[in-house]
Design an enzyme around this catalytic site. Structure first.
Site, PDB file in Angstrom:
ATOM      1  N   THR A   1       0.973  -1.111   0.180  1.00  0.00           N
ATOM      2  CA  THR A   1       0.151  -0.024  -0.050  1.00  0.00           C
ATOM      3  C   THR A   1       0.925   1.175  -0.043  1.00  0.00           C
ATOM      4  OG1 THR A   1      -0.188   0.231   2.437  1.00  0.00           O
ATOM      5  CG2 THR A   1      -1.743  -1.154   1.230  1.00  0.00           C
TER       6      THR A   1
ATOM      7  N   GLU B   1      -5.748  -4.046  -0.455  1.00  0.00           N
ATOM      8  CA  GLU B   1      -6.085  -5.306   0.210  1.00  0.00           C
ATOM      9  C   GLU B   1      -7.321  -6.174  -0.243  1.00  0.00           C
ATOM     10  OE1 GLU B   1      -5.691  -2.039   1.369  1.00  0.00           O
ATOM     11  OE2 GLU B   1      -4.768  -2.151   3.046  1.00  0.00           O
TER      12      GLU B   1
ATOM     13  N   LYS C   1     -15.468  17.028  10.361  1.00  0.00           N
ATOM     14  CA  LYS C   1     -16.282  17.191  11.359  1.00  0.00           C
ATOM     15  C   LYS C   1     -16.678  18.799  11.550  1.00  0.00           C
ATOM     16  CE  LYS C   1     -16.911  13.259  14.241  1.00  0.00           C
ATOM     17  NZ  LYS C   1     -16.379  12.496  15.348  1.00  0.00           N
TER      18      LYS C   1
ATOM     19  N   TRP D   1     -21.058  15.538   9.904  1.00  0.00           N
ATOM     20  CA  TRP D   1     -20.201  15.348   9.059  1.00  0.00           C
ATOM     21  C   TRP D   1     -20.394  15.946   7.749  1.00  0.00           C
ATOM     22  CZ3 TRP D   1     -19.439   9.024   9.314  1.00  0.00           C
ATOM     23  CH2 TRP D   1     -18.403   8.833  10.523  1.00  0.00           C
TER      24      TRP D   1
HETATM   25  P1  ADP Z   1      -3.340   3.295  -1.289  1.00  0.00           P
HETATM   26  O1  ADP Z   1      -2.292   2.486  -1.318  1.00  0.00           O
HETATM   27  O2  ADP Z   1      -3.290   4.670  -1.889  1.00  0.00           O
HETATM   28  O3  ADP Z   1      -4.305   3.248   0.046  1.00  0.00           O
HETATM   29  P2  ADP Z   1      -5.111   1.749  -2.758  1.00  0.00           P
HETATM   30  O4  ADP Z   1      -5.668   1.677  -4.062  1.00  0.00           O
HETATM   31  O5  ADP Z   1      -5.168   0.673  -2.078  1.00  0.00           O
HETATM   32  O6  ADP Z   1      -4.132   2.536  -2.620  1.00  0.00           O
HETATM   33  O7  ADP Z   1      -6.447   2.542  -2.077  1.00  0.00           O
HETATM   34  C1  ADP Z   1      -7.704   2.150  -1.776  1.00  0.00           C
HETATM   35  C2  ADP Z   1      -8.569   3.361  -1.309  1.00  0.00           C
HETATM   36  O8  ADP Z   1      -8.953   4.253  -2.478  1.00  0.00           O
HETATM   37  C3  ADP Z   1      -9.868   3.146  -0.873  1.00  0.00           C
HETATM   38  O9  ADP Z   1      -9.897   2.519   0.441  1.00  0.00           O
HETATM   39  C4  ADP Z   1     -10.666   4.178  -0.898  1.00  0.00           C
HETATM   40  O10 ADP Z   1     -10.688   5.092  -0.062  1.00  0.00           O
HETATM   41  C5  ADP Z   1     -10.133   4.855  -2.333  1.00  0.00           C
HETATM   42  N1  ADP Z   1     -10.844   4.703  -3.503  1.00  0.00           N
HETATM   43  C6  ADP Z   1     -10.672   3.543  -4.328  1.00  0.00           C
HETATM   44  N2  ADP Z   1     -11.730   3.540  -5.466  1.00  0.00           N
HETATM   45  C7  ADP Z   1     -12.553   4.668  -4.877  1.00  0.00           C
HETATM   46  C8  ADP Z   1     -13.734   5.190  -5.623  1.00  0.00           C
HETATM   47  N3  ADP Z   1     -14.277   4.840  -6.948  1.00  0.00           N
HETATM   48  N4  ADP Z   1     -14.166   6.259  -5.138  1.00  0.00           N
HETATM   49  C9  ADP Z   1     -13.594   6.590  -3.700  1.00  0.00           C
HETATM   50  N5  ADP Z   1     -12.570   6.358  -3.023  1.00  0.00           N
HETATM   51  C10 ADP Z   1     -11.994   5.101  -3.780  1.00  0.00           C
END
Ligand code: ADP
Length: 534
Positions: A181, A326, A435, A440
């Site tokens: 990640t 994940e 917040k 929210w």
């Molecule tokens: P990083 O390593 O930057 O966390 P990831 O691709 O694993 O890379 O990131 C996942 C996160 O990206 C998700 O938990 C979510 O917050 C965000 N995400 C992915 N797709 C979307 C989407 N279509 N809309 C909003 N948020 C998204």
């Protein structure tokens, strides 16, 4: 229980390649490369060269379970590593070149990688980090010898190998890919996919509820192969016999348009920023999108205006996807259902253009309140999003403890709603939620509206300390190049679309920084503008 009496062949990545080489031997693969002309071959060619990779790994002393790192773009050579390395039993660690040097060093050392294979554009990076890599035995440049400045050349090494390999049969639960990640908070964390999770995920990705891939598709993955295996497209495309078009690192609109038109691309995918630039290019030049029919977009929220413009002006359907490293990464995909269609076209568009996607078989979703109690699927109640299923992680690589709760759920860190038809909407990441006065505010919702304002290239909203309200939203806008935008224009555009108390307290025109995975870097924005309302 009565045991079933069917074969129990393990689900292995090598079986996808063996199938493609037999069923679609002449289906084409087209690849851009660094400082080399466009390369073309087919699935039979991919199978032969992946076999050479496997032989090369064995010759280098790589054993089952060893880790091999790639630092590479979307090319046919990276595809060969995608099959050759896990196929022979080793694990491919796809390093993310957009991380900092320190983080790249950390991930390669944490993976205890034996071999590093890198694209020519990373020669400088590799020279810098090499002295700090503690487990490496071999470094190979993914180029022909004349471009290697004396370093070991992939092409030279492959030329010496046999183009057949007896793919070993082993447990489908063996590790195959190690993806870290981005580590915006703390060190990057390793997610180790198994053969089983990759194959199941690839099968699910091709379904009509998800990407709906057929052998007639021409697929161009524009999300990086190093980022969660580009949504599994390197497997889904191959399994289904689609033509594959690989853009290397050239994700600018003109380069993409050349491939889309020249190669007849029907299906592509990538993060929203790529498509913002592409749509801007089409709007400015008056060109069309060729044979392009579906674009899957995710990684960050897709602005409604983007999905609408693709559909209404260019006849291209946007499939929004939500997922994370994940979850391999496929979580939900926004495709219609009969129950939604029965509500009429306007409602279909509203849902498809604004939701992250709908429930897919293989990944269960649950939303819970602060006490962990499940919330109803009413489209209104928002809570922490938990997931579970055969391609969701169980624990991080080399972690001692499980990442799951007692019932096997993984907390995604996202806040979401789910409606009665099964469509999920992300309202924020837990750490980005604003917040204000105890209520929210969804930063994603405001960004979505602002992104539709003519002249806006990227819009980002962060919560900033406020002496009275705790936090208030601040909007940072990066205009399209050469566009003059005023504060009044943007605020007047927002006002009819969002409730009054959500209106940003401050508008700042500035470049919007992105993370290593192409998301708006909100941590950096909070560092930069955290005191503007104080
Ligand atoms: P990083 O390593 O930057 O966390 P990831 O691709 O694993 O890379 O990131 C996942 C996160 O990206 C998700 O938990 C979510 O917050 C965000 N995400 C992915 N797709 C979307 C989407 N279509 N809309 C909003 N948020 C998204």
């Amino acid at each position: 229980m009565l045991p079933g009496l069917m074969q129990s062949a393990p689900l292995q990545i090598s079986s996808i390649l063996r199938h493609a080489a037999l069923a679609f031997p002449t289906r084409e693969i087209v690849s851009r490369l660094v400082d080399e002309p466009v390369f073309r071959y087919d699935y039979r060619g991919l199978a032969r060269r992946a076999a050479k990779v496997a032989n090369l790994m064995a010759a280098l002393g790589v054993e089952a379970g060893d880790r091999v790192t790639s630092l590479a773009w979307n090319t046919h050579r990276h595809m060969e590593l995608f099959y050759g390395v896990p196929g022979m039993g080793a694990v491919l660690h796809t390093a993310n070149p957009r991380l900092s040097d320190d983080q790249i060093i950390y991930t390669i050392n944490h993976a205890e990688s034996r071999v590093l294979l890198f694209d020519r554009s990373f020669a400088g990076l590799v020279a810098r980090i090499r002295p700090h890599l503690t487990s490496l035995r071999h470094v190979i440049q993914l180029s022909p010898p004349e471009l290697c400045d004396g370093l070991d050349s992939y092409e030279t090494l492959l030329a010496a190998q046999e183009d057949a390999f007896d793919w070993p049969v082993f447990s489908e639960n063996a590790g195959s890919f190690l993806c870290y990640t981005s580590g915006t908070t703390g060190d990057p964390k390793g997610v180790l996919y198994s053969h089983r999770s990759v194959v199941l995920h690839a099968l699910a990705g091709g379904l009509s509820s998800a990407f709906g891939i057929s052998a007639f598709d021409v697929i161009m993955p524009c999300s990086s192969l190093y980022h969660a295996t580009a949504w599994g497209l390197p497997f889904t495309a191959v399994m289904n016999g689609a033509k594959l078009v690989l853009p290397c690192d050239r994700m600018d609109a003109v380069s993409l348009q050349q491939l889309i038109q020249g190669e007849g691309v029907t299906f592509s995918g990538g993060v929203p920023t790529i498509w913002t630039m592409y749509l801007d290019h089409l709007n400015r030049t008056g060109e069309g999108a060729g044979a392009l029919k579906r674009v899957v977009i995710g990684g960050s929220a897709v602005p409604r205006a983007m999905a609408e413009s693709f559909q209404t002006t260019y006849g291209v359907s946007v499939l929004q996807i939500w997922g994370m490293t994940e979850t391999s990464p496929l979580g939900v995909v926004a495709t219609p259902t009969p129950a939604l269609a029965a509500l009429g076209e306007d409602e279909v568009n509203e849902v498809i253009w604004t939701r992250q996607g709908r429930l897919q078989f293989g990944i269960e979703l649950k939303i819970v309140d602060e006490t962990g109690a499940p919330l109803p699927h009413d489209g209104e109640s928002s809570g922490a999003l938990l997931v579970r299923g055969p391609w969701t992680l169980e624990r991080y690589y080399r972690a001692e403890r499980t990442a799951l709760d007692a019932d096997g759920w993984f907390d995604t860190g996202d806040i979401a709603t789910i409606d009665p038809l099964g469509f999920m909407r992300i309202t924020d990441r837990k750490k980005d939620v604003i917040k204000s006065g105890g209520e929210w505010i969804s930063s994603i919702d405001i960004e979505n509206v602002a992104a539709a304002c003519p002249g806006v290239k990227v819009a980002a909203v962060v919560g900033v300390f406020h002496p009275k309200w705790e936090e208030r939203p601040v909007l940072i806008v990066e205009p399209h190049d050469g566009t003059e935008l005023t504060e009044t224009e943007v605020l007047d555009f927002l006002a009819p679309h969002i409730v009054k108390w959500w209106m940003p307290d401050r508008l700042i025109f500035a470049p919007v920084p992105l993370t290593a995975t192409g998301k708006i870097d909100k941590k950096r924005l909070r560092d930069l503008y955290g005191t503007v309302l104080g």
